[in-house]
Structures are given as structure tokens and as C-alpha cells.
Design a protein around this motif. Structure first.
Motif, PDB file in Angstrom:
ATOM      1  N   PHE A 104     -45.627   2.878  35.251  1.00  0.00           N
ATOM      2  CA  PHE A 104     -45.836   3.766  34.746  1.00  0.00           C
ATOM      3  C   PHE A 104     -45.543   4.244  33.927  1.00  0.00           C
ATOM      4  CE2 PHE A 104     -49.532   2.436  38.813  1.00  0.00           C
ATOM      5  CZ  PHE A 104     -50.214   2.158  37.063  1.00  0.00           C
ATOM      6  N   GLY A 105     -44.049   4.559  34.084  1.00  0.00           N
ATOM      7  CA  GLY A 105     -43.324   5.318  33.954  1.00  0.00           C
ATOM      8  C   GLY A 105     -41.965   4.476  32.263  1.00  0.00           C
ATOM      9  N   VAL A 106     -42.299   3.285  32.430  1.00  0.00           N
ATOM     10  CA  VAL A 106     -41.341   2.470  31.987  1.00  0.00           C
ATOM     11  C   VAL A 106     -41.618   1.655  30.936  1.00  0.00           C
ATOM     12  CG1 VAL A 106     -39.181   1.149  31.686  1.00  0.00           C
ATOM     13  CG2 VAL A 106     -39.259   3.010  33.024  1.00  0.00           C
ATOM     14  N   ILE A 107     -42.608   1.278  31.216  1.00  0.00           N
ATOM     15  CA  ILE A 107     -43.394   0.102  30.419  1.00  0.00           C
ATOM     16  C   ILE A 107     -44.384   0.653  29.592  1.00  0.00           C
ATOM     17  CG2 ILE A 107     -44.618  -2.182  30.315  1.00  0.00           C
ATOM     18  CD1 ILE A 107     -43.648  -2.799  33.146  1.00  0.00           C
ATOM     19  N   LEU A 108     -45.284   1.312  30.786  1.00  0.00           N
ATOM     20  CA  LEU A 108     -46.673   2.243  29.846  1.00  0.00           C
ATOM     21  C   LEU A 108     -46.091   3.484  29.296  1.00  0.00           C
ATOM     22  CD1 LEU A 108     -49.713   1.115  32.326  1.00  0.00           C
ATOM     23  CD2 LEU A 108     -48.635   0.061  30.264  1.00  0.00           C
ATOM     24  N   GLN A 109     -44.815   4.387  29.984  1.00  0.00           N
ATOM     25  CA  GLN A 109     -44.625   5.734  29.778  1.00  0.00           C
ATOM     26  C   GLN A 109     -45.781   6.201  29.821  1.00  0.00           C
ATOM     27  OE1 GLN A 109     -43.011   5.479  25.766  1.00  0.00           O
ATOM     28  NE2 GLN A 109     -41.334   4.613  26.676  1.00  0.00           N
ATOM     29  N   TRP A 110     -46.666   6.150  31.055  1.00  0.00           N
ATOM     30  CA  TRP A 110     -48.142   6.870  31.315  1.00  0.00           C
ATOM     31  C   TRP A 110     -47.388   8.596  31.168  1.00  0.00           C
ATOM     32  CZ3 TRP A 110     -52.361   3.321  32.523  1.00  0.00           C
ATOM     33  CH2 TRP A 110     -52.650   2.507  32.088  1.00  0.00           C
ATOM     34  N   LEU A 111     -46.245   8.034  32.085  1.00  0.00           N
ATOM     35  CA  LEU A 111     -46.199   9.293  33.722  1.00  0.00           C
ATOM     36  C   LEU A 111     -44.623   9.263  33.642  1.00  0.00           C
ATOM     37  CD1 LEU A 111     -48.450   7.991  36.424  1.00  0.00           C
ATOM     38  CD2 LEU A 111     -48.893  10.492  34.765  1.00  0.00           C
ATOM     39  N   PRO A 112     -44.396  10.676  33.516  1.00  0.00           N
ATOM     40  CA  PRO A 112     -42.900  10.562  33.725  1.00  0.00           C
ATOM     41  C   PRO A 112     -42.139  10.286  34.545  1.00  0.00           C
ATOM     42  CG  PRO A 112     -43.960  13.058  33.869  1.00  0.00           C
ATOM     43  CD  PRO A 112     -45.170  12.133  33.408  1.00  0.00           C
TER      44      PRO A 112
END
Length: 305
Positions: free
Chosen positions: A154-162
Motif C-alpha cells: 500500500f505504501g511503495v507499490i500503490l502509494q496510497w498511504l504514508p
């Protein structure tokens, strides 16, 4: 019942004292704190000055008695690394840990109770097996590893959340899920077991015979009674989550007391570590005490005494 509650309070105080004593001894006997504070390159004279300055030249039992006496008066000492009172240092960070623990607890409840209810309504079906699989997966997967997986996805691949920090509410989503998911299986299984027991009772069959709708039977009659032990376990799990926040805060770089504890251990900041261990043990014992008091009010056998 008052006698039962009184015994539990005395026991909680004794456990807190024992935990603080053991942790103090382990931290002080694991190595020479004076050398850790002075640094590896310090001379024997400098180490002796540090030892006298912090009272480390006296017997350990005397140090503990003096430390616990000052702690009861509100004097928690001074951090040699941060050069500020430990009370101020922890006071500035405990709010972040409480927010994380509360969010994780809310996630665990919102996940566990619906899964437990659904599994009890449809026992021995694919729904029940799916809920149990989710429960087993959450219990078996270490929360820090689950947190790392969420960071990657969620943070690195999708970059949705910090992936680090605690500046906004979004920073608490992944840490709360990682911390709460690990605590939810026990709550889910207890909810399922309680619902199965209550749904098979006579008064539920009577309610169905009277033609009450399913929603009313499940939530007004069954869940209200089945959730009583879940509430007690929930308080214990909340105390566990605050203690388990050490690694999660470090993984997500959240500036709470868990992250502070890891930093203090790495820097041999013993005054801070001692206070954090005492604080978390008191919180956990207090949550257990609250759970016991709730059981005392709800259990008719205890109320009769």
C-alpha cells in the motif's frame, strides 16, 4: 463482591511492584550502566564519576528502593541522552501511543465481532471456515511482518498511504491494522463461541416461537449476552496492544513511547527504559483489573459473595 474486588486490587499492586523490581534488576544486572552511559572510550575515572553521579555505586536493592520512592513522588529522573526530565519526555509521546492503541482496538472490535456473529449464524459452513481461516492467519502472522507487507503493497507499490511518521490520520491506518489484526482472532473466537451457546438457549427458541424477526433476536437478545466476556477480554487486549506497539511504532517510525523505548535501549538510556517498562506494566495490569471488576459485576456468583 467487595472482598473479591479488594483482593484483585491488592494482587494488581503486587504484580506491578514485582514487574518493576524484576525489570529494574535485569536492566541493571545485564551490564554496567555506568559504562553504557559514559561511552566505550571513557576512562575509568570518568566511568566512576558517572557511577557516583547516578548512584550506581550503591547496592542494586538500595537503588531500586530509592528509584521507586522518587517515582511515587512524581520524580522519574532525567534522561542522560535527551537531557530532559523523563516525565516530560514520556508525557510528550504517550498521547501518540494511546491514539494508535485506540485505533487498533477499534479495528480489532469492528473486525472480530461481525466475523464471530456471522460464523455463529452459519456454523460448519464455508462462511464459518473462512472466518476461522482469517482468525488463524491473523494469529500466526507476526504483526511487524504484516506491517512490512502493507508498507510494500500500500505504501511503495500503490502509494496510497504514508509509510512512516504520525503527522496525519492516514499515518495511523496501516499501523492500527497491523496491531489490531493480531489481537482480533481471540475476540472473534470468543464471540463465535458465546453466540453459539446463546443461540442454542431456551429463551432464544422462545423468542423465535413468538415470531420475533431475526435481526432483533441476534442483536437485541443474543449478542447482548454473548458479548459480555468479549468486553472483559477486550480490556486485556487493549493493554496488550499498548505493549505490542513497541515494534509497530519502530517499523512505521511513529514517535510514541514504543519508539522511544527502542531508541532508549539502543542508547542505554536506562532511566527512560525503566519508566516505560513500569508504565506499560501498570497499564496492562490496570486493564486486567478492569476486566476482573466487570466480571465481578456481571457474574451472579461473585455478586452474591
Amino acid at each position: 463482591m467487595l472482598i473479591y474486588i479488594g483482593k484483585r486490587i491488592v494482587m494488581a499492586l503486587m504484580v506491578s511492584v514485582v514487574v518493576s523490581f524484576i525489570s529494574f534488576m535485569i536492566l541493571n544486572l545485564s551490564g554496567d550502566p555506568a559504562i553504557a552511559l559514559a561511552g566505550a572510550d571513557a576512562s575509568p575515572e570518568e566511568i566512576q564519576v558517572i557511577r557516583v553521579q547516578y548512584g550506581l555505586d550503591r547496592p542494586v536493592i538500595v537503588q531500586y528502593i530509592e528509584w521507586i520512592g522518587r517515582a511515587l513522588q512524581g520524580n522519574l529522573g532525567v534522561s542522560p541522552y535527551f537531557n530532559m526530565p523523563v516525565k516530560d519526555l514520556i508525557g510528550a509521546r504517550i498521547g501518540v501511543t494511546l491514539i494508535l492503541g485506540t485505533c487498533a482496538f477499534a479495528f480489532a472490535i469492528l473486525l472480530a465481532i461481525p466475523l464471530g456473529v456471522v460464523a455463529a449464524i452459519r456454523p460448519n459452513t464455508w462462511i464459518d471456515r473462512t472466518a476461522l481461516t482469517i482468525s488463524v492467519f491473523g494469529q500466526a502472522l507476526p504483526n511487524f511482518f504484516f506491517g512490512l507487507l502493507m508498507i510494500i503493497f500500500f505504501g511503495v507499490i500503490l502509494q496510497w498511504l504514508p509509510i512512516s511518521g504520525d503527522d496525519t490520520w492516514k499515518h495511523f491506518i496501516m499501523p492500527a491494522i497491523a496491531l489490531g489484526y493480531y489481537a482480533s482472532p481471540s475476540l472473534m473466537r470468543l464471540t463465535r463461541t458465546g453466540m453459539l451457546e446463546v443461540l442454542g438457549s431456551d429463551y432464544i427458541r422462545t423468542a423465535r416461537a413468538k415470531g420475533l424477526n431475526t435481526i432483533s433476536i441476534l442483536f437485541k437478545h443474543a449478542l447482548r449476552n454473548a458479548i459480555i466476556p468479549v468486553v472483559s477480554l477486550g480490556f486485556v487486549q487493549f493493554g496488550y496492544m499498548l505493549g505490542g506497539a513497541f515494534i509497530i511504532e519502530y517499523v512505521f517510525a511513529i514517535n510514541g513511547i514504543g519508539f522511544l523505548a527502542v531508541q532508549s535501549i539502543q542508547r542505554a538510556d536506562l532511566p527512560v527504559v525503566q519508566v516505560i517498562v513500569l508504565l506499560l506494566s501498570v497499564i496492562y495490569v490496570s486493564m486486567t483489573l478492569v476486566a476482573d471488576i466487570i466480571n465481578a459485576f456481571l457474574d451472579p456468583r461473585i455478586r452474591a459473595n
